[in-house]
Scaffold this motif. Structure first.
Motif, PDB file in Angstrom:
ATOM      1  N   ALA A 181      35.337  76.694  35.786  1.00 40.93           N
ATOM      2  CA  ALA A 181      34.786  76.737  34.616  1.00 40.93           C
ATOM      3  C   ALA A 181      35.441  76.876  33.631  1.00 40.93           C
ATOM      4  N   HIS A 182      34.849  77.103  32.404  1.00 42.44           N
ATOM      5  CA  HIS A 182      35.681  77.450  31.182  1.00 42.44           C
ATOM      6  C   HIS A 182      36.319  78.915  31.477  1.00 42.44           C
ATOM      7  N   PRO A 183      37.577  79.161  30.867  1.00 44.11           N
ATOM      8  CA  PRO A 183      38.354  80.544  30.985  1.00 44.11           C
ATOM      9  C   PRO A 183      37.536  81.530  30.479  1.00 44.11           C
ATOM     10  N   ASP A 184      36.530  81.340  29.741  1.00 39.78           N
ATOM     11  CA  ASP A 184      35.720  82.668  29.169  1.00 39.78           C
ATOM     12  C   ASP A 184      34.094  82.515  29.877  1.00 39.78           C
ATOM     13  N   SER A 236      34.573  61.136  36.400  1.00 35.59           N
ATOM     14  CA  SER A 236      35.819  61.229  35.511  1.00 35.59           C
ATOM     15  C   SER A 236      36.636  62.486  35.379  1.00 35.59           C
ATOM     16  N   THR A 237      37.843  62.670  35.733  1.00 41.89           N
ATOM     17  CA  THR A 237      38.452  64.010  35.524  1.00 41.89           C
ATOM     18  C   THR A 237      38.511  64.458  34.134  1.00 41.89           C
ATOM     19  N   PHE A 238      38.806  63.645  33.405  1.00 39.95           N
ATOM     20  CA  PHE A 238      38.875  63.794  31.944  1.00 39.95           C
ATOM     21  C   PHE A 238      37.446  64.362  31.197  1.00 39.95           C
ATOM     22  N   THR A 239      36.729  63.545  31.650  1.00 33.92           N
ATOM     23  CA  THR A 239      35.240  63.875  31.322  1.00 33.92           C
ATOM     24  C   THR A 239      34.928  65.318  31.825  1.00 33.92           C
ATOM     25  N   MET A 240      35.052  65.518  33.047  1.00 34.84           N
ATOM     26  CA  MET A 240      34.582  66.755  33.745  1.00 34.84           C
ATOM     27  C   MET A 240      35.439  67.945  32.795  1.00 34.84           C
ATOM     28  N   LEU A 241      36.737  67.915  32.676  1.00 32.54           N
ATOM     29  CA  LEU A 241      37.404  68.988  31.957  1.00 32.54           C
ATOM     30  C   LEU A 241      36.852  69.198  30.426  1.00 32.54           C
ATOM     31  N   SER A 242      36.593  68.066  29.966  1.00 27.01           N
ATOM     32  CA  SER A 242      35.996  68.127  28.368  1.00 27.01           C
ATOM     33  C   SER A 242      34.822  68.863  28.331  1.00 27.01           C
ATOM     34  N   LEU A 243      33.920  68.812  29.491  1.00 24.73           N
ATOM     35  CA  LEU A 243      32.559  69.200  29.471  1.00 24.73           C
ATOM     36  C   LEU A 243      32.761  70.634  29.599  1.00 24.73           C
ATOM     37  N   LEU A 244      33.620  71.050  30.558  1.00 21.48           N
ATOM     38  CA  LEU A 244      34.039  72.529  30.813  1.00 21.48           C
ATOM     39  C   LEU A 244      34.417  73.018  29.529  1.00 21.48           C
ATOM     40  N   GLN A 245      35.217  72.458  28.902  1.00 22.42           N
ATOM     41  CA  GLN A 245      35.915  73.019  27.544  1.00 22.42           C
ATOM     42  C   GLN A 245      34.743  73.126  26.449  1.00 22.42           C
ATOM     43  N   GLU A 246      33.760  72.080  26.534  1.00 20.83           N
ATOM     44  CA  GLU A 246      32.824  72.243  25.344  1.00 20.83           C
ATOM     45  C   GLU A 246      31.680  73.335  25.854  1.00 20.83           C
ATOM     46  N   ASP A 247      31.478  73.524  26.950  1.00 19.51           N
ATOM     47  CA  ASP A 247      30.183  74.288  27.165  1.00 19.51           C
ATOM     48  C   ASP A 247      30.766  75.380  28.165  1.00 19.51           C
ATOM     49  N   PRO A 248      30.835  76.624  27.728  1.00 16.97           N
ATOM     50  CA  PRO A 248      31.512  77.956  28.561  1.00 16.97           C
ATOM     51  C   PRO A 248      30.605  78.305  29.739  1.00 16.97           C
ATOM     52  N   GLU A 249      29.312  77.594  29.668  1.00 15.48           N
ATOM     53  CA  GLU A 249      28.670  78.235  30.868  1.00 15.48           C
ATOM     54  C   GLU A 249      28.302  77.272  32.041  1.00 15.48           C
ATOM     55  N   VAL A 251      29.590  75.107  35.115  1.00 14.79           N
ATOM     56  CA  VAL A 251      30.392  75.048  36.379  1.00 14.79           C
ATOM     57  C   VAL A 251      30.538  73.749  37.081  1.00 14.79           C
ATOM     58  N   ALA A 252      31.656  73.699  37.959  1.00 15.14           N
ATOM     59  CA  ALA A 252      32.066  72.448  38.268  1.00 15.14           C
ATOM     60  C   ALA A 252      32.695  72.863  39.762  1.00 15.14           C
ATOM     61  N   VAL A 253      32.617  72.049  40.838  1.00 12.86           N
ATOM     62  CA  VAL A 253      33.551  71.672  42.061  1.00 12.86           C
ATOM     63  C   VAL A 253      34.526  70.717  41.651  1.00 12.86           C
ATOM     64  N   MET A 254      35.761  70.884  42.201  1.00 14.36           N
ATOM     65  CA  MET A 254      37.057  70.251  41.593  1.00 14.36           C
ATOM     66  C   MET A 254      38.034  70.286  42.803  1.00 14.36           C
ATOM     67  N   ARG A 269      39.435  77.918  34.481  1.00 18.92           N
ATOM     68  CA  ARG A 269      39.761  79.141  35.233  1.00 18.92           C
ATOM     69  C   ARG A 269      38.903  78.741  36.607  1.00 18.92           C
ATOM     70  N   ARG A 270      39.727  79.224  37.763  1.00 16.66           N
ATOM     71  CA  ARG A 270      38.906  78.998  39.070  1.00 16.66           C
ATOM     72  C   ARG A 270      38.028  80.086  39.202  1.00 16.66           C
TER      73      ARG A 270
END
Length: 310
Positions: A181-184, A236-249, A251-254, A269-270
């Motif tokens: 998820a997002h670090p925060d 898409s890896t980049f899309t997934m990371l961008s989404l997690l950066q954009e929305d701090p709430e 969650v994803a499996v990776m 953050r894991r």
């Protein structure tokens, strides 16, 4: 009616494909003729021969020039592929003659990217003038490119194919997954989490029937939980990371390897939740019985080194 393949093969010439590409780029028979260094009457005759070869009109004529129709766009797309393949052929031949190993095309799923980068890093230090093409995509699409001869190797799973026996699995690598998820993210402060704790959040998930999506669905089912409603789906890896950066709430499996790499840079953050299901291993895959190029064999050696050190 579209002409039969033997007829097309016997009549179509490479310089005609160059003309089709020029017509697409220029939109004018006159300018296309100049680009390929023939006269306009010669270009007109050549285009007429091309359409007769395929047995169909490929362009619409209007006051602005020539516009490819659906069939024309299809033929032009393959003309570009053939032209590109010839360029790659020459590049690889030059490389072989110069002892540089030529050219390598390799596909990879997201979870194998860190491993592939390590293997390629060692290979390129040994073969600094090796030309490399890397394609990241889903296993299903990569297998299609292997089947078409577009890739020398693909690091993926053959189980997604309807014909898994059409491929040789040359290496085998385990894959660990983790929740990120997002670090925060609010759940990041917890000491230990359950899947129920995260079911209240929105998820970024892989598309239906992909191995990691199936694993996540199985995890929710085993915990008697409803799979998240209204998820965001992406491969898409980049899309997934961008989404997690954009929305701090979110969650994803990776894949763990990708998560560890991304976490180093503070992107994600894991979360402290261990998945119960095991992910299916992936491997380096080639067409069954195909002869690998010198460069592909060198990469395979490096991938086998990764397998031994895992």
């Amino acid at each position: 009616m579209i002409a039969a393949l033997p007829s097309i093969v016997s009549r179509l010439r490479l310089k005609q494909l160059r003309l089709l590409i020029a017509l697409d780029e220029q939109g004018s028979l006159h300018r296309a003729a100049e680009q390929v260094f023939i006269s306009q009457p010669g270009a007109t005759k050549s285009l007429h021969e091309i359409e007769n070869t395929f047995g169909a009109e490929l362009f619409t004529r209007n006051s602005q020039g020539l516009v490819p129709n659906d069939l024309g766009r299809c033929v032009i797309r393959y003309a570009r592929l053939i032209h590109s393949d010839l360029a790659h052929l020459r590049e690889e031949m030059v490389g072989i003659l110069q002892g540089q190993g030529g050219r390598l095309s390799v596909g990879t799923i997201m979870g194998a990217v860190p491993m592939l980068m390590r293997a390629l890093g060692r290979l390129r230090r040994k073969q600094p003038e090796l030309s490399v093409e890397i394609v990241e995509d889903t296993s299903a699409r990569l297998l299609g490119l292997v089947e078409q001869g577009r890739l020398d190797l693909a690091i993926c799973r053959t189980s997604v194919s309807q014909r898994p026996d059409a491929y040789d699995a040359l290496t085998l690598h385990p894959e660990q997954l983790t929740i990120v998820a997002h670090p925060d993210h609010p759940a990041g402060r917890a000491g230990m989490l359950s899947l129920a704790d995260l079911s209240i959040y929105r998820w970024v998930v892989y598309p239906a029937n992909m191995p990691m999506r199936l694993l996540l669905e199985r995890e929710f089912s085993q915990c008697a939980l409803e799979f998240p409603r209204y998820p965001v789906e992406t491969a898409s890896t980049f899309t997934m990371l961008s989404l997690l950066q954009e929305d701090p709430e979110l969650v994803a499996v990776m894949p763990l390897a990708v998560a560890e790499f991304s976490e180093k840079f503070g992107i994600i953050r894991r979360l402290p939740l261990k998945l119960q299901s095991r992910s299916e291993p992936y491997g380096a895959v080639a067409r069954r019985g195909s002869r690998l190029s010198a460069a592909a064999l060198l990469l395979l050696e490096e991938l086998q080194t990764e397998q031994l050190s895992a």
